[in-house]
Scaffold this active site. Sequence first.
Site, PDB file in Angstrom:
ATOM      1  CD  GLU A 140      -2.483  -1.855   0.396  1.00 53.46           C
ATOM      2  OE1 GLU A 140      -2.633  -1.191  -0.626  1.00 53.46           O
ATOM      3  OE2 GLU A 140      -3.006  -2.975   0.550  1.00 53.46           O
ATOM      4  NE  ARG A 193       0.293   6.879  -7.416  1.00 54.29           N
ATOM      5  CZ  ARG A 193      -1.017   6.624  -7.468  1.00 54.29           C
ATOM      6  NH1 ARG A 193      -1.515   5.939  -8.480  1.00 54.29           N
ATOM      7  NH2 ARG A 193      -1.812   7.010  -6.512  1.00 54.29           N
ATOM      8  N   GLY A 224     -11.917   4.186 -18.938  1.00 54.82           N
ATOM      9  CA  GLY A 224     -13.344   4.483 -18.947  1.00 54.82           C
ATOM     10  C   GLY A 224     -13.877   4.956 -20.285  1.00 54.82           C
ATOM     11  CG  ASP A 268      -2.646  -2.109  -7.946  1.00 53.16           C
ATOM     12  OD1 ASP A 268      -1.587  -2.149  -7.304  1.00 53.16           O
ATOM     13  OD2 ASP A 268      -3.742  -1.813  -7.445  1.00 53.16           O
ATOM     14  CD1 TRP A 270      -1.505   2.431  -2.240  1.00 45.86           C
ATOM     15  CD2 TRP A 270      -1.011   2.904  -4.369  1.00 45.86           C
ATOM     16  NE1 TRP A 270      -1.685   1.283  -2.966  1.00 45.86           N
ATOM     17  CE2 TRP A 270      -1.394   1.543  -4.285  1.00 45.86           C
ATOM     18  CE3 TRP A 270      -0.659   3.423  -5.608  1.00 45.86           C
ATOM     19  CZ2 TRP A 270      -1.427   0.707  -5.384  1.00 45.86           C
ATOM     20  CZ3 TRP A 270      -0.694   2.584  -6.703  1.00 45.86           C
ATOM     21  CH2 TRP A 270      -1.072   1.252  -6.595  1.00 45.86           C
ATOM     22  CG  ASP A 320      -4.594  -8.135  -0.029  1.00 47.70           C
ATOM     23  OD1 ASP A 320      -4.593  -7.559  -1.121  1.00 47.70           O
ATOM     24  OD2 ASP A 320      -3.586  -8.670   0.461  1.00 47.70           O
TER      25      ASP A 320
END
Length: 508
Positions: A189, A234, A251, A327, A379, A440
Amino acid sequence: MTVRAVPGQFTLVLHSHLPWLANHGRWPVGEEWLYQSWAGSYQPVFEVLRGLADDGYSHCMSLGVTPVLAAQLDDPHCGASMFEWLASWQLRAQEAALARRPHCAALGAREFRAAEHALADFETHWRHGGSAALRSLVDSATIELLGGPLAHSFGPLLDPRLRRFTLTEGLADTALRIGDAPQGIWAPECAYAPGMGEEYAAAGITHFMVDGPALRGETAMGATVSGDVVAFGRDLEISYRVWSPRSGYPGHAAYRDFHTYDHDHGLKPARVTGRGVAGPDKAPYDPDRARSALTNHVEDFVDRVRRRLIEQSARIGRPALVVAAFDTELFGHWWFEGPQWLDAVLRRLPEAGVQVGTLADARAGGFVSGTVDLGPSSWGSGKDWRVWDGPQVADLVAVNSEVVSTALDTVAKRLVHTDGVRDPVSDQIIREALLTVSSDWAFMVSKESAAQYARDRAFTHAHATREICAAADRGRDGQARRLAQGWQRADNLFGALDARRLDPGYTR
């Protein structure tokens, strides 16, 4: 026409991770998640990287693969079940091709060819496990491999004793599978708490990832955190161009819709069509329309990276670094066209005058400036710890703390009496404790995504830890061993885990 090179370096970072799913349900949550991600993301992304290597490209990205995912990709049960899953996909596609329904024939034929290709790829490149597939990419310098802790626990909330152990064991696990321990990591994470930098330095880590806000948005350079350990952030402006709920590429109306299924055959027949369009009303997927959108999005991304490097370099007065991080499962599993986009982008960027390199390249190339007092961060939502430490998961936080304390206390008492001999009971206690505290479970509860499955998994592993510890603490060694063996058969991972290494007096 020669394109003028832009200053600086672009780095793509992918984080590959799934929790331990083997033998914990199949559908709708469980092993199916692994096989969908394997076929949808890991196979096509690795195929892209092999193609780039064959064409002479190197240092294409920093690729993280968590030890818990690597264990599943190497697991014989998962490998055999994956082959069966691919065969089932092909059979379902064949049934769809023969169905007398609008658009079904074209969908079935397209999916049949895709499944056939995936089966051939699996037989050629994956039949000996994921480590074999990954090592060729490492050895060819196509990627820099990032490691991580043994299990995907949220580091800031973990007892430092277990946090240090799971990090060093995770690096050793990767070295066992690949040949060398990584020097860079993607912590679960991107979570950080003050003091973790010193732990990274002690473990031999030289660089790691954080989210942009952890560096207060100053991501054009890495920053030293502790000793020679560098944090890279990032770049949200570039990363969100790809993965944003409101405006990201996946999208677009032309791309295949992730959520809409042909439930008769388990295939995905529709394109996004529009944000407010209900599943039954979505238009059929059109590969030609998707390819056109993909071409535009590749050029848009390359242009934006060029402009970002120019702007950031001018702002700081030296060549800048731009890091886009995602990811791995976004590419292919969530965004069907993602692997094609990756392939095209990694080829177009050098043509457009952009230097592409890894995080290790950025560190070696001097894209580091000053030191930073890194505060608590992740994040996740809010860029803090709320997803893993908020009121919605207070029960999991309490269970995690209690289970880890119980496990460490029991193992510490057992290690005193083992005379340096490896103790399978202690090993399994630590395995189950680590599976309990996987990040998770809290994420899935906080995001209301299969929350009951997540709670069930956490509580199951907590129960396993407690009952082994209870038997051991009462001196019922035979019962403790039987319980440990039973739970190990249920969760057959991390065979090299050695609880003795929790004891500072033990040396390998």
